[in-house]
Write an enzyme that holds these catalytic residues in place. Sequence first.
Site, PDB file in Angstrom:
ATOM      1  N   HIS A  56      60.578  68.510  45.604  1.00 32.96           N
ATOM      2  CA  HIS A  56      61.374  67.796  44.582  1.00 32.96           C
ATOM      3  C   HIS A  56      60.918  66.337  44.450  1.00 32.96           C
ATOM      4  O   HIS A  56      61.740  65.440  44.229  1.00 32.96           O
ATOM      5  CB  HIS A  56      62.875  67.847  44.897  1.00 32.96           C
ATOM      6  CG  HIS A  56      63.436  69.237  44.886  1.00 32.96           C
ATOM      7  ND1 HIS A  56      63.855  69.855  43.722  1.00 32.96           N
ATOM      8  CD2 HIS A  56      63.632  70.138  45.871  1.00 32.96           C
ATOM      9  CE1 HIS A  56      64.297  71.077  44.011  1.00 32.96           C
ATOM     10  NE2 HIS A  56      64.155  71.279  45.304  1.00 32.96           N
ATOM     11  N   ASN A 129      69.593  74.376  41.840  1.00 34.60           N
ATOM     12  CA  ASN A 129      68.372  74.576  41.055  1.00 34.60           C
ATOM     13  C   ASN A 129      68.740  75.128  39.677  1.00 34.60           C
ATOM     14  O   ASN A 129      69.890  75.481  39.438  1.00 34.60           O
ATOM     15  CB  ASN A 129      67.449  75.589  41.753  1.00 34.60           C
ATOM     16  CG  ASN A 129      66.654  74.971  42.893  1.00 34.60           C
ATOM     17  OD1 ASN A 129      66.349  73.781  42.873  1.00 34.60           O
ATOM     18  ND2 ASN A 129      66.322  75.775  43.864  1.00 34.60           N
ATOM     19  N   TYR A 339      68.064  68.219  54.606  1.00 33.86           N
ATOM     20  CA  TYR A 339      68.136  67.153  53.596  1.00 33.86           C
ATOM     21  C   TYR A 339      68.442  65.819  54.252  1.00 33.86           C
ATOM     22  O   TYR A 339      67.787  64.808  53.991  1.00 33.86           O
ATOM     23  CB  TYR A 339      69.175  67.509  52.524  1.00 33.86           C
ATOM     24  CG  TYR A 339      68.622  68.460  51.487  1.00 33.86           C
ATOM     25  CD1 TYR A 339      68.179  69.728  51.854  1.00 33.86           C
ATOM     26  CD2 TYR A 339      68.509  68.094  50.154  1.00 33.86           C
ATOM     27  CE1 TYR A 339      67.651  70.602  50.930  1.00 33.86           C
ATOM     28  CE2 TYR A 339      67.974  68.971  49.213  1.00 33.86           C
ATOM     29  CZ  TYR A 339      67.551  70.216  49.610  1.00 33.86           C
ATOM     30  OH  TYR A 339      67.024  71.073  48.685  1.00 33.86           O
TER      31      TYR A 339
END
Length: 503
Positions: A56, A129, A339
């Site tokens: 990303h 997504n 993350y």
Amino acid sequence: MAKKKNTMTTAFGAPVGDDLNSQTAGPRGPVLMQDMHLIEKLAHFDRERIPERVVHAKGAGAYGHFEVTADVTRYTKAAFLSKIGKKTDVFVRFSTVGGEKGSADAERDPRGFAIKFYTEEGNYDMAGNNTPVFFIRDPLKFPDFIHTQKRNPATNCKDPDMFWDFLSLTPESIHQVTVLFSDRGTPATYRHMNGYSSHTYKWYNAKGDYFWVQYHFKTDQGIRNMTRQEAGEMCGKDPDHATRDLYNAIEKGDFPSWTLEVQILTPEQARDFKWDILDITKVWPHSEVPPITVGKLVLNRNPENYFAEVEQAAFCPGNFVPGIAASPDKMLQARLFSYHDTHLHRLGTNYHLIPVNRSKNAPEHSYQRDGYMRVDNGGGAGPNYWPNSFGAPEPDPKANEPHLPLEGDAGRHPFGHSNDDFVQAGTLFSTVMTKQDREHLVGNIVGHLGGAQKRIQLRQCAIFYKAHPDYGTGVAKGLGLNLDEVKRLAAMTSEERAAATAG
Ligand code: NDP
């Protein structure tokens, strides 16, 4: 010397007398070490780049709000969802996944769709997504999968052998591969695509009843995609076309919006459901779990500074608020770690203090202290430990989530229903897609898979064939493969197929 209002300064505020000529020993002489303005300027420039996201990396973002349009209090006690008409500030980042920070927006790839809700109970992040499913369902495979979508270690080029070798040895990827190679894999812009949680999450209400939920943010602009020819041209013409489109639309007041629908299952319904609700390679058919409309997401303000607000934006699927929690989905469980870990690496220990990430509507009252770039007063003179008897912040048991009954023996457990992996991809191909969609799908695959070795083409075609005979036949024909060979491989188990097509 008094500073004039618009005088250029050093980073430490001292006035700069000349920003065009370095200090030198004579007009042609070497540069002097004492030119601190030059040294500061160069040293800062040398450090301008931070690590790009490993996935990303290329993205665009904007601010807006989320407005509740239906009463969902029987499912969740989340304060930001508590009242019809309630608005919550958001920041949204869209992205491609596999490409580097300078890659083209029009590449075939899933698109990230991440939302930060600045709620009064802290930040809630939904990092989804534009596809309702994913390629794999066990996080142990994730780094390998991403390596195959990136660059060959020797050539540093994208490599169809790596790409299709992994996917053809990972049959659960067929559903997402089918979505990705439909024209939805090349959305016209970020405004013309849906966003999905993909994962199952847990909602719980004030009584402690819990539910399983999946989110669908449906674009109000309508779905618009590019064909592979259009996308290919766009990559060359304007590699930043989707970034530019989002910025320009908002700048001229054409604010994009999405309607949030959720699918909800009780624990009892989930237990008896045909599909494993913790398997991210599957959807919940709408006819069996009808979506409920919950609210509207609107984007209406551009960031002022891309680096500060978009590049430094950090989303974590583990940022929950009371009323919303994780499910045991294995992929989600790994993302809860990964993350946050990535942002610690990329932005540092105190990345939560960066304005775009700060919980601006719920001030932080934690006992975490110090670390690089602690840029507020770091808790001031207050106690830095708990428990304490100085009246400092204390936990509130109301913030605990209801217990989730679990059972089973610890071990490495595969999913137990791999025979079903082809059904939903087959349904998508045969009943959802139009004739034109199917033609584009097959053409898109042939163009890409054609670059891989023949044995890999055969193995992947067998998987298409298992999803639907017309699907496998169409791709095999396009590639000029022997259909009997494809059928023979399709009749094998995954292990037999891998052995029969080994290099
Ligand atoms: P439905 O007919 O109720 O829904 C089909 C869905 O497919 C719609 O949401 C539509 O989205 C979406 N769709 C249309 N074309 C494509 C495409 N090329 N790629 C991906 N999605 C597309 O059927 P079911 O709920 O029974 O699901 C049937 C199949 O549809 C599933 O196996 C799955 O592949 C796909 N699908 C299902 C979703 C779900 O959550 N149930 C979500 C998305 C896809 P839109 O409304 O935007 O046109």
